[in-house]
Motif scaffolding. Structure first.
Motif, PDB file in Angstrom:
ATOM      1  N   ARG A  56      57.729  59.718  38.778  1.00  0.00           N
ATOM      2  CA  ARG A  56      56.476  59.268  39.363  1.00  0.00           C
ATOM      3  C   ARG A  56      55.917  60.338  40.288  1.00  0.00           C
TER       4      ARG A  56
ATOM      5  N   TRP B  49      55.675  51.479  41.144  1.00  0.00           N
ATOM      6  CA  TRP B  49      56.675  51.555  42.154  1.00  0.00           C
ATOM      7  C   TRP B  49      57.665  50.266  41.937  1.00  0.00           C
TER       8      TRP B  49
ATOM      9  N   THR C 245      70.451  59.368  48.750  1.00  0.00           N
ATOM     10  CA  THR C 245      69.117  59.572  48.601  1.00  0.00           C
ATOM     11  C   THR C 245      68.629  60.380  49.959  1.00  0.00           C
TER      12      THR C 245
ATOM     13  N   ASN D 205      60.619  62.864  43.478  1.00  0.00           N
ATOM     14  CA  ASN D 205      60.319  62.089  42.187  1.00  0.00           C
ATOM     15  C   ASN D 205      61.172  60.816  42.151  1.00  0.00           C
ATOM     16  N   CYS D 206      60.703  59.707  41.576  1.00  0.00           N
ATOM     17  CA  CYS D 206      61.414  58.527  41.640  1.00  0.00           C
ATOM     18  C   CYS D 206      61.331  58.062  40.098  1.00  0.00           C
TER      19      CYS D 206
ATOM     20  N   ASN E 233      63.990  55.704  39.239  1.00  0.00           N
ATOM     21  CA  ASN E 233      64.790  54.866  39.066  1.00  0.00           C
ATOM     22  C   ASN E 233      64.054  53.541  38.479  1.00  0.00           C
TER      23      ASN E 233
ATOM     24  N   CYS F 226      62.690  54.289  45.915  1.00  0.00           N
ATOM     25  CA  CYS F 226      62.596  55.608  45.454  1.00  0.00           C
ATOM     26  C   CYS F 226      63.982  56.337  45.761  1.00  0.00           C
TER      27      CYS F 226
ATOM     28  N   TYR G  59      64.669  59.774  45.072  1.00  0.00           N
ATOM     29  CA  TYR G  59      64.484  61.271  45.255  1.00  0.00           C
ATOM     30  C   TYR G  59      63.434  61.562  46.049  1.00  0.00           C
ATOM     31  N   PRO G  60      62.759  61.114  47.078  1.00  0.00           N
ATOM     32  CA  PRO G  60      61.574  61.540  47.770  1.00  0.00           C
ATOM     33  C   PRO G  60      62.094  62.709  48.908  1.00  0.00           C
TER      34      PRO G  60
ATOM     35  N   SER H 129      63.262  56.856  51.423  1.00  0.00           N
ATOM     36  CA  SER H 129      63.310  56.210  50.483  1.00  0.00           C
ATOM     37  C   SER H 129      63.517  54.662  50.794  1.00  0.00           C
TER      38      SER H 129
ATOM     39  N   TYR I  29      56.784  56.927  51.033  1.00  0.00           N
ATOM     40  CA  TYR I  29      57.359  57.804  50.258  1.00  0.00           C
ATOM     41  C   TYR I  29      56.643  59.277  50.376  1.00  0.00           C
TER      42      TYR I  29
END
Length: 681
Positions: free
Chosen positions: A28, A142, A155, A417-418, A420, A425, A427-428, A448, A453
């Motif tokens: 995302r 999201w 995270t 990136n998100c 999941n 999220c 991986y912000p 996260s 984000y």
């Protein structure tokens, strides 16, 4: 005018609402609405004009009397073309901003003035913006509920950790292939406070608990009221907030909260680290110089370029704006998480050439693609020659969907990136920010487990800038070209597959205005030389660092006939040790000579005459590199000895002192006069 700060270039994602779930295999991206309006000043024509140095107008300016302030020649230029033009601020000794009246476009005025034989170039002074939230088609999905972190992963600031090895059995969605190994760099250096990174952005929050004490006094270069809050060049680089009301930046534009974008990017470069508070920064102990060039509706090229010159300490109050003093803390690195569309304008080329020649490295975000318009082309100034353009990666090393790409990119780094399917999220990019949606409130973090984000190539860029600062900390002599070469040479190869995806994305191709690839498998022709590896880059910089050498003399000036002791101090690079010393006399051999051994840290020079001798020490480290240092020592004549005292009398005759001598002379005189009288008789 469209609000490009969010829509063209703002790479951070702050205060975004949580919406619905995203399909598991897609990355995302931040929200990015397609711009539809010009970046020109809506109030009239605004052009950057550089005059020919050998032209008659510049010669007349140089010949003028009084303090020279640089070109303010709009009226004279207007007379040549039958136009009413007014002066804007001076950019440098031969360049100024020129304003035209309402109804005249910047492009039309630039075209007219560019044809003038007195003009080197004339280009529209366009707005640029904090590189923005791209409108990736899947971005809005999201997750709405919490998600457990996969076993063995966090995270937190995942991108600073050592990267996962590329497993033979294939990746998982939680693989941290793109992590930059900042911890590997910190094993060699936590940075030097003498290394300064300028963050050319929206300014910064000086009272944030993770930035207080790390930010140097900067400067504000947001010049016009069309960028609202905090307008007018000043010494205040703090971020007053870049929130907007509906329609403020163009008809139909929605109201927007403050982004605190400069605080976010500054914190990745140099937030206070190892202080038991908040977050860690790539740059650890380096210092950050905020330079505010972006306001609520973005910022103009002329302001950005003036900020670049000032950040590098290259502005001259005698030939430019006298109200702007020279920066007392010049930066060696400039981070620019901003940009816009189009090819690189001439003023940026000039500025970047000047900065590079002065030893300043310029790192620029490649930009965020616009899924609506289908473009992934690198914007400006990332496409300017001489910069280090940075693309964005997912945690598994593939190009994140929203990142721009192309042959202009030098290197790639995590952009957040998100992937999941539910929850927060994973991986912000963690950044410092503010709780307020408008004016400064309380310092906090974008993370996260909140709605704030942080995603975008704005955040890839300060990771590279922070790494370059660590490289300079171990090897201060590196040039911008060497820094870029080492960053690229130390980068890790891109993976050839994407983690955990049944249907693999395609290999990235050169972008055109008609395509939008989204996530793709990076190549060296589209995403740069490879994935940023801070540990490898700093190791390479250290391995190519020469030792440092200094010499002190026991006396300078010395006296003829004395022995001078010379003491050498050598410091080895962090990955090496000193292996040899060698002293030589390179001048003054007729009045001095080395005495004893010449291959130790100390040497002795015997002087036999007056004048100056020069001693040189060459020190070699275990990496095979050597450095030299010299010292000039003046030798003066020894003072003339005082005359010996007259001998003392003896045998009862008393002392033979001055009185005795005077008495003797008087007696001799009497005898002489008596002799002359006897002769006359």
């Amino acid at each position: 005018m469209r609000r490009f700060l969010r829509h063209l270039t703002l790479l951070a994602c702050a205060a975004l609402p949580l919406l619905t779930a995203l399909p598991a295999q897609a990355g995302r991206a931040p929200l990015h609405a397609a711009p539809s309006a010009s970046a020109e000043d809506p109030n009239g024509a605004r052009v950057i004009v550089k005059y020919r140095v050998q032209g008659s107008m510049m010669r007349a300016l140089s010949a003028g009397t009084g303090a020279r302030r640089g070109p303010q020649m709009a009226a004279a230029l207007g007379l040549r073309h039958g136009l009413t033009l007014t002066d804007g601020h001076v950019v440098n000794a031969s360049t100024q901003v020129v304003f035209g009246g309402p109804g005249l476009s910047s492009a039309a005025l630039a075209a007219t003035l560019a044809a003038d034989p007195e003009v080197d170039y004339a280009v529209p002074d366009l707005r640029r913006h904090a590189l923005g939230l791209p409108n990736d088609p899947l971005y809005a999905n999201w997750p709405a509920s919490a998600l457990a972190v996969p076993p063995g992963y966090t995270t937190g600031q995942w991108y600073l950790h050592a990267p996962d090895a590329m497993p033979a059995g294939g990746y998982t969605g939680a693989s941290l292939i793109a992590s930059i190994d900042a911890v590997g760099a910190w094993a060699l250096t936590t940075g030097s406070a003498s290394v300064i990174v300028a963050d050319v952005d929206t300014g910064a929050l000086y009272n944030h608990p993770d930035l207080a004490g790390k930010l140097l006094p900067g400067r504000n270069f947001v010049s016009t009221s069309s960028t609202a809050t905090g307008a007018g060049w000043s010494a205040d680089a703090s971020d007053p907030g870049d929130y907007t009301t509906a329609g403020e930046c163009g008809s139909g534009q929605a109201a927007q909260p403050s982004s605190w974008h400069g605080t976010q990017t500054s914190s990745i470069i140099g937030a206070a680290t190892n202080n038991a508070t908040g977050m860690a920064a790539v740059g650890y102990d380096v210092r950050v110089l905020p330079v505010r060039v972006l306001g609520p509706c973005g910022g103009y090229d002329s302001d950005i370029i003036a900020g670049m010159y000032w950040a590098a300490g290259l502005n001259d109050p005698n030939t430019g704006d006298p109200s702007v003093p020279v920066n007392p803390n010049p930066a060696r690195i400039i981070n620019m998480s901003l940009g816009g569309t189009g090819s690189c304008p001439a003023p940026y080329i000039t500025a970047i050439n000047d900065l590079t020649a002065a030893g300043v490295t310029v790192v620029v975000a490649a930009g965020n693609a616009d899924g609506t318009n289908g473009s992934e082309i690198v914007g400006t100034p990332a496409n300017c020659p001489g910069v280090i353009a940075v693309a964005g990666l997912r945690n598994v090393g593939t190009k994140v969907g929203y990142s721009a790409l192309g042959s202009s990119v030098a290197i790639a780094a995590p952009a957040g990136n998100c992937v999941n399917t539910s929850g927060a999220c994973i991986y912000p990019i963690l950044t410092a920010t503010d709780t307020s949606a408008t004016t400064p409130g309380a310092g906090t973090y974008s993370y996260s487990d909140t709605a704030n984000y942080a995603l975008g190539t704005s955040f890839s860029t300060p990771m590279v800038a922070g790494t370059a600062a660590l490289m300079l900390s171990v090897n201060p002599g590196l040039t911008p070209g060497q820094i870029k070469s080492m960053l690229q040479g130390s980068a890790r190869p891109f993976p050839t597959t994407s983690a955990g995806e049944a249907t693999q994305p395609a290999v990235c191709v050169q972008p055109t205005a008609q395509i939008y690839e989204g996530e793709c498998i990076c190549t060296t022709s589209t995403c740069g030389a490879g994935m940023l590896d801070a540990g490898n880059a700093v190791t390479m910089a250290a391995a190519n660092a020469p030792p440092s050498v200094a010499i002190a003399a026991s006396a300078n000036p010395a006296l003829e006939g004395n022995t001078v002791t010379l003491t050498g101090t050598a410091t080895a690079p962090v990955t090496a040790v000193i292996t040899s010393y060698q002293w030589t006399l390179t001048g003054g051999g007729t009045i001095a000579a080395l005495s004893g051994t010449t291959n130790g840290a100390t040497a002795y020079v015997e002087t036999t005459g007056t004048g100056t001798f020069t001693a040189q020490l060459t020190v070699t480290a275990s990496n095979g590199l050597a450095s030299q240092s010299s010292i000039n020592v003046t030798v003066n004549a020894a003072p003339t000895p005082a005359p010996a005292p007259a001998p003392q009398g003896g045998g009862g005759g008393g002392a033979t002192g001055p009185a005795w001598v005077l008495g003797l002379l008087a007696a001799v005189g009497l005898l002489a006069r008596a002799g002359r009288r006897a002769g006359r008789a």
